[in-house]
Scaffold this motif. Structure first.
Motif, PDB file in Angstrom:
ATOM      1  N   GLY A   1      51.267 -24.622 -27.354  1.00  0.00           N
ATOM      2  CA  GLY A   1      52.207 -25.445 -27.072  1.00  0.00           C
ATOM      3  C   GLY A   1      52.629 -26.883 -27.809  1.00  0.00           C
ATOM      4  N   LEU A   2      52.206 -26.651 -29.207  1.00  0.00           N
ATOM      5  CA  LEU A   2      52.613 -27.867 -29.999  1.00  0.00           C
ATOM      6  C   LEU A   2      53.448 -27.558 -31.082  1.00  0.00           C
ATOM      7  CD1 LEU A   2      48.919 -28.464 -30.091  1.00  0.00           C
ATOM      8  CD2 LEU A   2      50.080 -29.961 -28.988  1.00  0.00           C
ATOM      9  N   ASP A   3      54.358 -28.467 -31.464  1.00  0.00           N
ATOM     10  CA  ASP A   3      55.333 -27.937 -32.808  1.00  0.00           C
ATOM     11  C   ASP A   3      54.626 -28.128 -33.885  1.00  0.00           C
ATOM     12  OD1 ASP A   3      57.369 -27.744 -30.803  1.00  0.00           O
ATOM     13  OD2 ASP A   3      58.298 -29.764 -31.301  1.00  0.00           O
ATOM     14  N   TYR A   4      53.417 -28.684 -34.126  1.00  0.00           N
ATOM     15  CA  TYR A   4      53.201 -28.714 -35.686  1.00  0.00           C
ATOM     16  C   TYR A   4      52.457 -27.572 -36.163  1.00  0.00           C
ATOM     17  CZ  TYR A   4      48.623 -30.401 -33.340  1.00  0.00           C
ATOM     18  OH  TYR A   4      47.574 -30.760 -32.515  1.00  0.00           O
ATOM     19  N   TYR A   5      52.254 -26.527 -35.578  1.00  0.00           N
ATOM     20  CA  TYR A   5      51.676 -25.510 -36.056  1.00  0.00           C
ATOM     21  C   TYR A   5      52.484 -24.714 -36.969  1.00  0.00           C
ATOM     22  CZ  TYR A   5      47.597 -25.814 -33.085  1.00  0.00           C
ATOM     23  OH  TYR A   5      46.463 -26.397 -32.421  1.00  0.00           O
ATOM     24  N   THR A   6      51.651 -24.016 -38.291  1.00  0.00           N
ATOM     25  CA  THR A   6      52.553 -23.332 -39.075  1.00  0.00           C
ATOM     26  C   THR A   6      51.660 -22.075 -39.415  1.00  0.00           C
ATOM     27  OG1 THR A   6      51.286 -24.650 -40.987  1.00  0.00           O
ATOM     28  CG2 THR A   6      53.905 -25.072 -40.476  1.00  0.00           C
ATOM     29  N   ARG A   7      51.978 -21.128 -39.761  1.00  0.00           N
ATOM     30  CA  ARG A   7      51.226 -19.865 -40.067  1.00  0.00           C
ATOM     31  C   ARG A   7      50.162 -19.471 -39.106  1.00  0.00           C
ATOM     32  NH1 ARG A   7      50.720 -20.099 -46.835  1.00  0.00           N
ATOM     33  NH2 ARG A   7      52.926 -19.316 -47.188  1.00  0.00           N
ATOM     34  N   THR A   8      48.916 -19.545 -39.445  1.00  0.00           N
ATOM     35  CA  THR A   8      47.746 -19.167 -38.194  1.00  0.00           C
ATOM     36  C   THR A   8      48.023 -19.851 -37.141  1.00  0.00           C
ATOM     37  OG1 THR A   8      46.505 -18.573 -40.313  1.00  0.00           O
ATOM     38  CG2 THR A   8      45.349 -18.507 -38.179  1.00  0.00           C
ATOM     39  N   VAL A   9      47.918 -19.139 -35.664  1.00  0.00           N
ATOM     40  CA  VAL A   9      47.546 -19.693 -34.646  1.00  0.00           C
ATOM     41  C   VAL A   9      46.635 -18.608 -33.858  1.00  0.00           C
ATOM     42  CG1 VAL A   9      49.403 -21.188 -34.126  1.00  0.00           C
ATOM     43  CG2 VAL A   9      49.634 -18.538 -33.550  1.00  0.00           C
ATOM     44  N   PHE A  10      45.578 -19.397 -33.107  1.00  0.00           N
ATOM     45  CA  PHE A  10      44.587 -18.437 -32.515  1.00  0.00           C
ATOM     46  C   PHE A  10      44.046 -18.847 -31.239  1.00  0.00           C
ATOM     47  CE2 PHE A  10      40.974 -20.725 -33.342  1.00  0.00           C
ATOM     48  CZ  PHE A  10      41.179 -21.830 -34.087  1.00  0.00           C
ATOM     49  N   GLU A  11      43.566 -18.046 -30.287  1.00  0.00           N
ATOM     50  CA  GLU A  11      43.040 -18.391 -29.007  1.00  0.00           C
ATOM     51  C   GLU A  11      41.969 -17.473 -28.780  1.00  0.00           C
ATOM     52  OE1 GLU A  11      46.240 -18.150 -26.124  1.00  0.00           O
ATOM     53  OE2 GLU A  11      47.206 -19.802 -26.737  1.00  0.00           O
ATOM     54  N   PHE A  12      40.996 -18.260 -28.195  1.00  0.00           N
ATOM     55  CA  PHE A  12      39.798 -17.355 -27.720  1.00  0.00           C
ATOM     56  C   PHE A  12      39.914 -17.523 -26.051  1.00  0.00           C
ATOM     57  CE2 PHE A  12      37.909 -18.499 -31.742  1.00  0.00           C
ATOM     58  CZ  PHE A  12      37.047 -17.394 -31.966  1.00  0.00           C
ATOM     59  N   VAL A  13      40.455 -16.176 -25.719  1.00  0.00           N
ATOM     60  CA  VAL A  13      40.682 -15.962 -23.999  1.00  0.00           C
ATOM     61  C   VAL A  13      39.699 -15.497 -23.300  1.00  0.00           C
ATOM     62  CG1 VAL A  13      42.663 -15.057 -22.626  1.00  0.00           C
ATOM     63  CG2 VAL A  13      43.271 -15.885 -25.087  1.00  0.00           C
ATOM     64  N   THR A  14      39.527 -16.012 -22.120  1.00  0.00           N
ATOM     65  CA  THR A  14      38.486 -15.192 -21.340  1.00  0.00           C
ATOM     66  C   THR A  14      39.137 -15.021 -20.011  1.00  0.00           C
ATOM     67  OG1 THR A  14      36.636 -15.673 -20.029  1.00  0.00           O
ATOM     68  CG2 THR A  14      37.734 -17.515 -20.631  1.00  0.00           C
ATOM     69  N   THR A  15      38.796 -14.181 -19.171  1.00  0.00           N
ATOM     70  CA  THR A  15      39.243 -13.666 -17.747  1.00  0.00           C
ATOM     71  C   THR A  15      38.212 -14.000 -16.610  1.00  0.00           C
ATOM     72  OG1 THR A  15      38.436 -11.443 -17.980  1.00  0.00           O
ATOM     73  CG2 THR A  15      40.748 -11.893 -18.339  1.00  0.00           C
ATOM     74  N   SER A  16      37.019 -14.691 -17.016  1.00  0.00           N
ATOM     75  CA  SER A  16      35.982 -15.095 -15.965  1.00  0.00           C
ATOM     76  C   SER A  16      36.090 -15.970 -15.167  1.00  0.00           C
ATOM     77  CB  SER A  16      34.487 -15.045 -16.753  1.00  0.00           C
ATOM     78  OG  SER A  16      34.664 -16.188 -17.475  1.00  0.00           O
ATOM     79  N   ILE A  17      37.223 -16.810 -15.549  1.00  0.00           N
ATOM     80  CA  ILE A  17      37.388 -17.751 -14.516  1.00  0.00           C
ATOM     81  C   ILE A  17      38.763 -17.792 -13.614  1.00  0.00           C
ATOM     82  CG2 ILE A  17      35.844 -19.841 -15.076  1.00  0.00           C
ATOM     83  CD1 ILE A  17      38.170 -21.057 -16.386  1.00  0.00           C
ATOM     84  N   GLY A  18      38.847 -16.531 -13.208  1.00  0.00           N
ATOM     85  CA  GLY A  18      40.094 -15.960 -12.539  1.00  0.00           C
ATOM     86  C   GLY A  18      40.919 -15.630 -13.546  1.00  0.00           C
ATOM     87  N   ALA A  19      42.356 -16.143 -13.366  1.00  0.00           N
ATOM     88  CA  ALA A  19      43.302 -15.633 -14.314  1.00  0.00           C
ATOM     89  C   ALA A  19      43.061 -15.996 -15.654  1.00  0.00           C
ATOM     90  CB  ALA A  19      44.662 -16.417 -13.881  1.00  0.00           C
ATOM     91  N   GLN A  20      43.569 -15.215 -16.754  1.00  0.00           N
ATOM     92  CA  GLN A  20      43.325 -15.093 -18.105  1.00  0.00           C
ATOM     93  C   GLN A  20      43.432 -16.900 -18.472  1.00  0.00           C
ATOM     94  OE1 GLN A  20      46.355 -13.741 -21.120  1.00  0.00           O
ATOM     95  NE2 GLN A  20      45.149 -11.973 -20.486  1.00  0.00           N
ATOM     96  N   SER A  21      42.547 -17.303 -19.209  1.00  0.00           N
ATOM     97  CA  SER A  21      42.591 -18.735 -19.582  1.00  0.00           C
ATOM     98  C   SER A  21      42.008 -19.175 -21.111  1.00  0.00           C
ATOM     99  CB  SER A  21      41.819 -19.531 -18.640  1.00  0.00           C
ATOM    100  OG  SER A  21      40.486 -19.617 -18.687  1.00  0.00           O
ATOM    101  N   THR A  22      42.614 -19.604 -21.526  1.00  0.00           N
ATOM    102  CA  THR A  22      42.435 -20.119 -22.991  1.00  0.00           C
ATOM    103  C   THR A  22      41.113 -20.988 -23.158  1.00  0.00           C
ATOM    104  OG1 THR A  22      44.527 -19.812 -23.787  1.00  0.00           O
ATOM    105  CG2 THR A  22      43.082 -20.955 -25.392  1.00  0.00           C
ATOM    106  N   VAL A  23      39.940 -20.650 -23.503  1.00  0.00           N
ATOM    107  CA  VAL A  23      38.747 -21.523 -23.775  1.00  0.00           C
ATOM    108  C   VAL A  23      38.921 -22.567 -24.913  1.00  0.00           C
ATOM    109  CG1 VAL A  23      36.396 -21.669 -24.109  1.00  0.00           C
ATOM    110  CG2 VAL A  23      37.406 -19.957 -22.467  1.00  0.00           C
ATOM    111  N   CYS A  24      39.631 -21.928 -25.968  1.00  0.00           N
ATOM    112  CA  CYS A  24      39.761 -22.560 -27.298  1.00  0.00           C
ATOM    113  C   CYS A  24      40.818 -22.254 -28.168  1.00  0.00           C
ATOM    114  CB  CYS A  24      38.339 -22.297 -28.196  1.00  0.00           C
ATOM    115  SG  CYS A  24      38.466 -22.756 -29.900  1.00  0.00           S
ATOM    116  N   GLY A  25      41.478 -23.251 -28.483  1.00  0.00           N
ATOM    117  CA  GLY A  25      42.929 -22.736 -29.149  1.00  0.00           C
ATOM    118  C   GLY A  25      43.031 -23.511 -30.468  1.00  0.00           C
ATOM    119  N   GLY A  26      43.810 -23.104 -31.432  1.00  0.00           N
ATOM    120  CA  GLY A  26      43.967 -23.892 -32.534  1.00  0.00           C
ATOM    121  C   GLY A  26      44.944 -23.170 -33.669  1.00  0.00           C
TER     122      GLY A  26
END
Ligand SMILES: [Zn+2]
Ligand SMILES: [Zn+2]
Length: 420
Positions: free
Chosen positions: A258-283
């Motif tokens: 959700g940020l404008d400054y990203y170029t090239r690589t983006v990534f997220e660590f996603v889990t489903t263990s607290i209900g709906a899918q949620s991103t624990v770590c992103g960058g």
């Protein structure tokens, strides 16, 4: 009002604290191991910094910032994310003059005015790392490997790494054109916000949480197909390095962050263990941010991780963290003389590193012993007139009930011997 914390904030204390301490200790140890140094930047920055860096079409800037004028009418914003402040510090202190890369981490409060829900607060804590000074995909892989190793050490299950490339500004322009055409021909099914913002920043439409929009977006063109040769090679090399490190991932072209400054690589660590899918770590990578903020052209990559959501995930997977209370010794007292002596003995014990407690409330002897049990004291003794006169007291093992007479003068050495 007076006895309730503001909406979207909470106190962290008591039985939650040991888990926070242990997670933070793991993060700090891991960063030491990876050669990442801590940086502490101010809680607030000039508003302009976030308009420039986070981007003025993002939800964060449009709706979620805590912005106010200070007494000298400067526009100030409580930081809504961690990267901009660190980028500003990198430029301000000329850290680009050092041998690169520069590797920094932080654990700090972050503020966003948004609807509260589980793990989402208006003041939350972010652990983040930022690495500056290289365009090589090896730096992307290193950043991802920090998160992967942390997740492994914390024992988080059901978590998946998803990666994508947003390309450089040229690739992005090509993609934005294709995306704009796609959205234009499906405009009727989109929510009002998407209809309003797609001209300015079509990528934001991919972020929309509305069900109707999500359905349409599923058929959108993929950015990976729009990457030019250099950006494609960068992404391929990143995958090759991750493969060689044994870090598993899936490529997900829907990840845009959700940020404008990203170029090239983006990534997220996603889990489903607290209900709906949620991103624990992103960058991701943000090669234009330093230049955009007034520094030299500098390649950079980083990630952010919300501590509250991480704690919820850990609790959902491992149950509540329950640490038994423990103290080495409770020194109780009877009468005024004993009361004063007990305070002095406890201070001597504490100076020697022994976890000692005394009565500071004025309880009866019986109530003191109950309290000693409650705080998990391993040993106890009671000091009164007789003990002070004879210089001897009875040391009781609270578990076994065993008791022995000890010299008050030697109590520090005795306890040191017992505790080991
Ligand atoms: Zn490109
Ligand atoms: Zn929408």
């Amino acid at each position: 009002m007076l006895t309730q914390s503001p909406k979207g904030t909470r106190d962290i204390f008591g039985r939650e604290m040991p888990l926070w301490h242990s997670v933070e200790a793991k993060m700090r140890a891991l960063c030491d191991n990876f050669g990442i140094e801590e940086i502490r930047t101010p809680v607030f920055e000039h508003t302009e910094l976030f308009l420039r860096s986070v981007g003025d079409t993002t939800d964060i800037v449009q709706k979620e910032m805590y912005t106010f004028d200070d007494k000298a009418s400067r526009s100030i914003t409580l930081k809504p994310e961690g990267t901009a402040g660190v980028a500003r510090a990198y430029i301000e202190h000329g850290l680009f003059n050092n041998a690169q890369p520069t590797k920094l981490y932080y654990i700090q409060p972050t503020f966003r005015y948004e609807n509260t829900q589980a793990g989402r607060q208006r003041q939350f804590t972010q652990f983040g790392i930022e690495m500056f000074g290289s365009y090589s995909p090896a730096l992307d892989a290193e950043v991802i490997s920090v998160a992967a190793q942390l997740i492994d050490e914390l024992g988080i299950k059901d978590i998946e790494l998803r990666i994508n490339s947003l390309g450089c500004p040229e690739c992005r322009a090509k993609y934005n054109k294709a995306l704009r055409e796609f959205i234009g021909s499906n405009i009727d099914g989109l929510c009002r916000e998407c209809r309003a913002r797609y001209e300015k920043n079509p990528l934001r439409v991919l972020d929309c949480k509305e069900e109707g929009c999500k359905k349409i977006i599923a058929g959108a063109p993929s950015i990976i197909d729009c990457l030019g040769d250099e950006c494609r090679e960068h992404f391929e090399k990143l995958k090759e390095i991750l493969d060689s490190m044994g870090i598993k991932y899936t490529v997900d072209p829907m990840i845009v962050r959700g940020l404008d400054y990203y170029t090239r690589t983006v990534f997220e660590f996603v889990t489903t263990s607290i209900g709906a899918q949620s991103t624990v770590c992103g960058g991701g990578r943000y090669d234009n941010l330093i230049e955009e903020c007034g520094g030299p052209k500098t390649g950079a990559v980083g990630f952010g991780l919300g501590m509250e959501r991480l704690m919820l995930t850990l609790e959902a997977q491992n149950g509540q963290y329950d640490e038994k209370p423990y103290r080495d010794i409770f020194v109780g007292s009877m009468g005024e003389e004993g009361f004063v002596k007990a305070q002095a003995v406890v201070f001597e014990l504490r100076k020697a590193g022994i976890m000692a407690e005394s009565d500071t409330v004025g309880r009866s002897v019986k109530a003191q012993m109950k309290y000693a049990n409650k705080i998990g004291a391993a040993y106890s003794m009671v000091l009164g007139g007789d003990e002070i006169a004879s210089g001897k007291a009875v040391l009781k093992n609270m578990d076994t009930g065993e008791a022995e007479e000890v010299m008050l003068e030697g109590i520090v050495d005795k306890m040191k011997y017992i505790i080991g």
